[in-house]
Enzyme design. Structure first.
Site, PDB file in Angstrom:
ATOM      1  N   ASP A  32      -9.644  -3.750  -6.248  1.00  0.00           N
ATOM      2  CA  ASP A  32      -9.044  -2.651  -5.483  1.00  0.00           C
ATOM      3  C   ASP A  32      -9.422  -1.323  -6.143  1.00  0.00           C
ATOM      4  O   ASP A  32      -8.988  -1.032  -7.260  1.00  0.00           O
ATOM      5  CB  ASP A  32      -7.520  -2.819  -5.446  1.00  0.00           C
ATOM      6  CG  ASP A  32      -6.843  -1.865  -4.469  1.00  0.00           C
ATOM      7  OD1 ASP A  32      -7.461  -0.854  -4.084  1.00  0.00           O
ATOM      8  OD2 ASP A  32      -5.692  -2.142  -4.098  1.00  0.00           O
ATOM      9  N   ARG A  44     -11.766   7.160   9.521  1.00  0.00           N
ATOM     10  CA  ARG A  44     -11.574   5.710   9.497  1.00  0.00           C
ATOM     11  C   ARG A  44     -12.671   5.017   8.692  1.00  0.00           C
ATOM     12  O   ARG A  44     -12.403   4.090   7.921  1.00  0.00           O
ATOM     13  CB  ARG A  44     -11.551   5.173  10.924  1.00  0.00           C
ATOM     14  CG  ARG A  44     -11.303   3.663  11.019  1.00  0.00           C
ATOM     15  CD  ARG A  44      -9.978   3.274  10.382  1.00  0.00           C
ATOM     16  NE  ARG A  44      -9.662   1.863  10.606  1.00  0.00           N
ATOM     17  CZ  ARG A  44      -8.616   1.245  10.086  1.00  0.00           C
ATOM     18  NH1 ARG A  44      -7.781   1.909   9.308  1.00  0.00           N
ATOM     19  NH2 ARG A  44      -8.385  -0.026  10.344  1.00  0.00           N
ATOM     20  N   HIS A  85      -8.762  -3.670  -1.615  1.00  0.00           N
ATOM     21  CA  HIS A  85      -7.412  -3.260  -1.227  1.00  0.00           C
ATOM     22  C   HIS A  85      -6.897  -4.037  -0.019  1.00  0.00           C
ATOM     23  O   HIS A  85      -5.690  -4.274   0.100  1.00  0.00           O
ATOM     24  CB  HIS A  85      -7.388  -1.763  -0.932  1.00  0.00           C
ATOM     25  CG  HIS A  85      -6.028  -1.235  -0.607  1.00  0.00           C
ATOM     26  ND1 HIS A  85      -4.986  -1.267  -1.516  1.00  0.00           N
ATOM     27  CD2 HIS A  85      -5.511  -0.704   0.526  1.00  0.00           C
ATOM     28  CE1 HIS A  85      -3.893  -0.762  -0.957  1.00  0.00           C
ATOM     29  NE2 HIS A  85      -4.188  -0.416   0.277  1.00  0.00           N
ATOM     30  N   ASP A  86      -7.783  -4.442   0.873  1.00  0.00           N
ATOM     31  CA  ASP A  86      -7.377  -5.171   2.078  1.00  0.00           C
ATOM     32  C   ASP A  86      -7.033  -6.635   1.817  1.00  0.00           C
ATOM     33  O   ASP A  86      -6.706  -7.361   2.755  1.00  0.00           O
ATOM     34  CB  ASP A  86      -8.492  -5.124   3.127  1.00  0.00           C
ATOM     35  CG  ASP A  86      -8.254  -4.042   4.168  1.00  0.00           C
ATOM     36  OD1 ASP A  86      -7.235  -3.336   4.078  1.00  0.00           O
ATOM     37  OD2 ASP A  86      -9.104  -3.894   5.067  1.00  0.00           O
ATOM     38  N   SER A 125       0.841  -1.192   0.000  1.00  0.00           N
ATOM     39  CA  SER A 125       0.000   0.000   0.000  1.00  0.00           C
ATOM     40  C   SER A 125       0.886   1.257   0.000  1.00  0.00           C
ATOM     41  O   SER A 125       1.740   1.413  -0.872  1.00  0.00           O
ATOM     42  CB  SER A 125      -0.939  -0.046   1.203  1.00  0.00           C
ATOM     43  OG  SER A 125      -1.901   0.966   1.146  1.00  0.00           O
TER      44      SER A 125
END
Length: 369
Positions: free
Chosen positions: A313, A214, A346-347, A145
């Site tokens: 992503d 967040r 993305h995770d 990332s």
């Protein structure tokens, strides 16, 4: 603070890319496995925005790390063969010098007097730490990332410092969507009245702003496919709702985001978040290639590289991974490009351990040390 955490004292003054310098600065790191006699088996991992250097458990700190299932004997990062190092980014509050650190010139926290931070500064600090360990060339440099951008800067600024590279879900420059999301995250923090122009305290903390930031992040870290699969339109039970709040949480996905925000809040310094977020937006490898991304990548010379991306992503799209792979290949590296269809977005590199282990373990398994 984990007992496993160690520190490297940076050169003083430590010059920053965009001006200014730091005195008495340091970066935190952790290690796994033994460095061989030739010092040729070192792997450096550079992290995303929020993780600490605690990527995996060890004898000094048995708590699970953020990449626990990837690092250890017989795992993808095989500590029977490699000496693995994970460095906490300069500017992060997980042990490295950051805006929350004390400025030795004033005896007060830096806060917004911290110099403007670039990912090139993160890279230079990590390089100083590695060379301080007596390692002149890494067997492999790994960037995840934001850490992938820092890794590109590391190899650009320090030619020959790594034999091979693993690029994980990253980008050679921030795209407008990623910039827009991070801009909103920063705005949410700065609009919280408790942020107080960076002068917050434990008693008066920008909790709401950090929660919104967040939540925005978590939304972009996963894919729409996963949101649909996990939550659909499932509503909360009546006893889980606020009776007197007509606009309170009604759906499970809202409650999930709130839980994530609560767990994150007060675990990361808001000013550090702002600095690292903006550093991610600023990074652009085309600065090193007369405005051309591929020319910038062409300045990085490696034996081989593994570039991994995920089709779902939205923060670091697959085409950006393809660009990195193309650029490194044109520069002469043997490149293995892996495009995964993991639904986690993305995770995925934190969740889809099976596929990432297969790709990374296979690549490292062919390295001679």
């Amino acid at each position: 603070m984990s007992d496993a955490r160690r520190y490297h004292q940076l050169s003083s003054p430590f010059a920053m890319k965009r001006g200014g310098s730091l005195a008495g600065a340091r970066v935190a790191y952790e290690t796994w496995g033994e460095l061989n006699t030739a010092r040729s088996n070192a792997i450096l991992i550079l992290t995303g925005l929020s993780p600490s250097a605690h990527a995996a458990s060890n004898a000094d700190d048995p708590s699970r790390g953020w990449w626990e299932d990837m690092i250890g004997p017989g795992k993808a990062f095989d500590t029977d063969r490699f000496h693995v190092i994970c460095i906490n980014s300069l500017g992060s509050d997980k042990g490295s010098t950051c805006p929350a650190s004390i400025d030795p010139a004033t005896g007060e926290p830096y806060r917004l007097t911290f110099p403007e931070l670039a990912l090139e500064d993160v890279a230079n600090a990590a390089h100083e730490a590695v060379t301080g360990m007596g390692i002149t060339q890494l067997a492999c440099l790994v960037g995840c990332s934001m850490g992938g951008m820092s890794a590109l800067a590391y190899m650009l600024l320090h030619p020959g410092s790594a034999r091979t590279h693993i690029s994980v879900d990253t980008a050679p420059q921030a795209q407008p969507f990623a910039i827009a999301i991070r801009s909103l995250q920063r705005e949410a923090i700065r609009l919280d009245p408790h942020w107080n122009n960076g002068q917050y305290s434990d008693a008066s903390y920008p909790e709401h702003g950090m929660s919104i930031a967040r939540k925005l992040g978590v939304i972009t870290y996963r894919s729409a496919m996963e949101w649909n699969g996990r939550f659909a339109r499932i509503r909360l039970d009546a006893d889980q709702r606020e009776e007197n709040d007509p606009f309170g949480f009604e759906f499970q996905v809202e409650s999930y985001l709130e839980g994530h925000a609560r767990r994150f809040n007060r675990t990361f310094d808001p000013n550090s978040y702002l600095y690292l977020s903006r550093a991610s937006d600023w990074f652009d490898i085309s600065e090193y290639g007369d405005g051309d991304v591929l020319k910038g990548l062409a300045r990085i010379h490696l034996q081989s590289a593994l570039v991994i991306g995920v089709s779902t992503d939205i923060l670091f799209p697959l085409e950006q991974q393809e660009t990195i792979a193309t650029g490194l290949e044109q520069a002469g590296a043997h490149v293995n490009f892996v495009a995964l269809d993991s639904p986690q977005g993305h995770d995925a590199f934190l969740v889809d351990i099976e596929n990432y282990s297969r790709a990374i373990g296979g690549f490292l398994g062919e390295l001679d040390v």
